[in-house]
Write a protein that holds these residues in place. Structure first.
Motif, PDB file in Angstrom:
ATOM      1  N   HIS A   1      -6.563   6.522   3.364  1.00  0.00           N
ATOM      2  CA  HIS A   1      -6.281   5.290   3.553  1.00  0.00           C
ATOM      3  C   HIS A   1      -7.096   4.240   4.597  1.00  0.00           C
ATOM      4  N   ARG A   2      -7.241   3.086   4.192  1.00  0.00           N
ATOM      5  CA  ARG A   2      -7.354   2.134   5.385  1.00  0.00           C
ATOM      6  C   ARG A   2      -9.257   2.374   5.432  1.00  0.00           C
TER       7      ARG A   2
ATOM      8  N   GLY B   1      -5.477   0.521  -4.145  1.00  0.00           N
ATOM      9  CA  GLY B   1      -4.760  -0.157  -3.035  1.00  0.00           C
ATOM     10  C   GLY B   1      -4.130  -1.648  -3.357  1.00  0.00           C
TER      11      GLY B   1
ATOM     12  N   LEU C   1       0.596  -1.277  -0.146  1.00  0.00           N
ATOM     13  CA  LEU C   1       0.054  -0.106   0.025  1.00  0.00           C
ATOM     14  C   LEU C   1       0.831   1.236  -0.133  1.00  0.00           C
TER      15      LEU C   1
ATOM     16  N   ARG D   1      -1.284  12.293   4.062  1.00  0.00           N
ATOM     17  CA  ARG D   1      -1.814  10.986   3.948  1.00  0.00           C
ATOM     18  C   ARG D   1      -2.568  10.647   5.394  1.00  0.00           C
TER      19      ARG D   1
ATOM     20  N   CYS E   1      -6.454  -0.149   1.499  1.00  0.00           N
ATOM     21  CA  CYS E   1      -6.944   0.553   0.089  1.00  0.00           C
ATOM     22  C   CYS E   1      -6.580   2.184   0.306  1.00  0.00           C
ATOM     23  N   VAL E   2      -6.772   3.004  -0.748  1.00  0.00           N
ATOM     24  CA  VAL E   2      -6.608   4.449  -0.807  1.00  0.00           C
ATOM     25  C   VAL E   2      -7.334   5.121  -1.909  1.00  0.00           C
TER      26      VAL E   2
ATOM     27  N   THR F   1      -5.829   8.498   7.701  1.00  0.00           N
ATOM     28  CA  THR F   1      -6.512   7.288   7.647  1.00  0.00           C
ATOM     29  C   THR F   1      -8.065   7.702   7.530  1.00  0.00           C
TER      30      THR F   1
ATOM     31  N   MET G   1       0.805   4.302  -2.929  1.00  0.00           N
ATOM     32  CA  MET G   1       0.782   5.618  -2.602  1.00  0.00           C
ATOM     33  C   MET G   1       1.771   6.537  -3.288  1.00  0.00           C
TER      34      MET G   1
END
Length: 435
Positions: free
Chosen positions: A324-325, A363, A237, A282, A347-348, A284, A241
């Motif tokens: 992400h996540r 992801g 992951l 970035r 995933c992102v 979450t 990114m």
């Protein structure tokens, strides 16, 4: 002889200063002032003013030019003259004009027209300066995207348009009749097939049209759109990114470098594009929830974000932001579980600034065959249709990741335009399949 003047294109006119040339194009606009006609001519590569002086051309032709209609096709013969007042620095002093077709009364005039009228006449609307600029920027985005991956050892592997099953859910598929009463579906993504080709070639990408049968009328949705989708073996992951970030920075850089005049036609704030530099923030999914709660836009944990939520989140950043996540429950069956929290997916999404929504979704893919089988069952997908996909895990499974970037949303963001319908030559929308 005048017929021997070399044919040149407007975007190269500066190379022919004080030389006699021939332009082949269409009349975009005109005005007259006594003994002068000022013809705005376009040839697909640009626009230029061509000036006809009554004493320099045949009197009958001068009269004919006075009545020349918009979008008439013509060949203009003349001398290239430097002109500091011109947007391109040059104009053409006319010696002769051959009119190939006197156009009928053109339906799109300089006055304001409604969107429905312009969309009904999309095949003609494309001739405007604004649409020229958008489509040239679109071409630059595509060129820069392909060059980025080609220059880094990725192999272009085309993926099918007809697929036997869904990639991201069964509710937004276009079903078509195949042979012998079989059903097939227009692809939602080339990703599953790219997972197979990356297991063969290591680093691959596909580029082509994709289709979503979502009954959505938002400014961000088309039913037919184009995606570029890289997939890389032995990538996690974080690497995904890193790749997406580097890729987007390079694409924006190339557009600013090569299409500045077009951005200026669109009155785009170029400083906002020049600010698109690494690193991108970035956060979450949980951190995104906190941003939404503070903004008074609460979302229940486990729900995916919609356009309104993405806009609120983007307002906190001056460049794209990675989220992400996400919870497993709101993501596709192929997403890999986070080994540190089985409720989360590796995933992102990349959310564009200025309210342009999701530009990239991607992801890490589930490389454990048993877990993937359970996910296919949970989503009530036909197992037989995915045996080939499971083979990628049966025979040498490795961690792998990728993403898809939507060309139209990316073009819309870079151009600074409100609706994605202007980012593709002939948009397909919920209520439109013509022209």
């Amino acid at each position: 002889m005048i017929e021997n003047y070399p044919h040149v294109y407007i975007d190269e006119i500066g190379k022919y200063e004080n030389q006699d040339v021939c332009l082949k194009g269409w009349l975009f606009n005109k005005r007259s002032s006594g003994k002068l006609h000022f013809l705005q001519v376009r040839d697909g590569t640009g626009f230029i003013q061509a000036v006809a002086f009554k004493g320099d051309i045949d009197p009958e032709l001068f009269t004919e030019l006075k009545h020349l209609s918009q979008e008439s096709s013509l060949m203009v013969y003349g001398t290239v003259k430097k002109d500091e007042r011109s947007p391109i620095g040059f104009e053409l002093s006319i010696k002769n004009v051959k009119i190939l077709n006197q156009a009928e009364e053109y339906p799109i005039t300089p006055k304001e027209h409604g969107v429905a009228f312009l969309m009904d006449n999309r095949h003609l609307w494309l001739r405007s300066k604004r649409q020229h600029a958008i489509l040239r920027i679109r071409a630059e985005v595509i060129r820069a995207s392909r060059n980025y991956f080609d220059d880094r050892g990725f192999i272009l592997c085309d993926t099918p348009i007809f697929t036997p099953s869904a990639c991201e859910g069964t509710t937004n598929l276009f079903e078509v009749n195949y042979f012998e009463d079989r059903k097939a579906y227009l692809t939602q993504s080339g990703q599953l097939y790219s997972e197979a080709t990356c297991a063969a070639l290591g680093k691959v990408y596909c580029f082509g049209p994709t289709f979503r049968a979502e009954k959505s009328k938002t400014r961000r949705h088309l039913t037919e759109f184009w995606m570029i989708e890289p997939e890389v073996a032995y990538m996690d992951l974080e690497g995904d990114m890193d790749l997406a970030e580097d890729f987007v920075v390079e694409v924006v850089k190339q557009v600013v470098k090569n299409r500045r005049p077009e951005l200026e036609v669109l009155e785009r704030d170029i400083s906002k594009l020049e600010a698109i530099q690494k690193p991108f923030p970035r956060i979450t999914y949980d951190e995104a929830i906190e941003i939404l709660n503070k903004a008074g836009k609460p979302v229940e944990w486990g729900e995916d974000f919609g356009g309104d939520e993405e806009t609120v989140i983007s307002e906190n950043f001056d460049r794209p932001v990675f989220i992400h996540r996400y919870p497993m429950q709101c993501k596709a069956f192929y997403m890999k579980q986070d080994p540190e929290n089985a409720k989360l997916a590796l995933c992102v999404d990349m959310i564009g600034p200025e309210g342009y929504g999701e530009l990239i979704g991607g992801g890490q893919r589930e490389d454990n065959m048993e877990l993937l089988i359970s996910r296919i069952e949970e989503h009530n997908l036909p197992m037989d249709n995915f045996q080939w996909y499971l083979d990628v895990r049966r025979y040498g499974s490795v961690p792998h990741a990728g993403f898809g970037l939507g060309i139209e949303r990316t073009v819309g963001w870079i151009c600074g335009i409100h609706h994605v319908r202007e980012t593709i030559p002939f948009p397909r929308l919920l209520d439109r399949v013509t022209p």
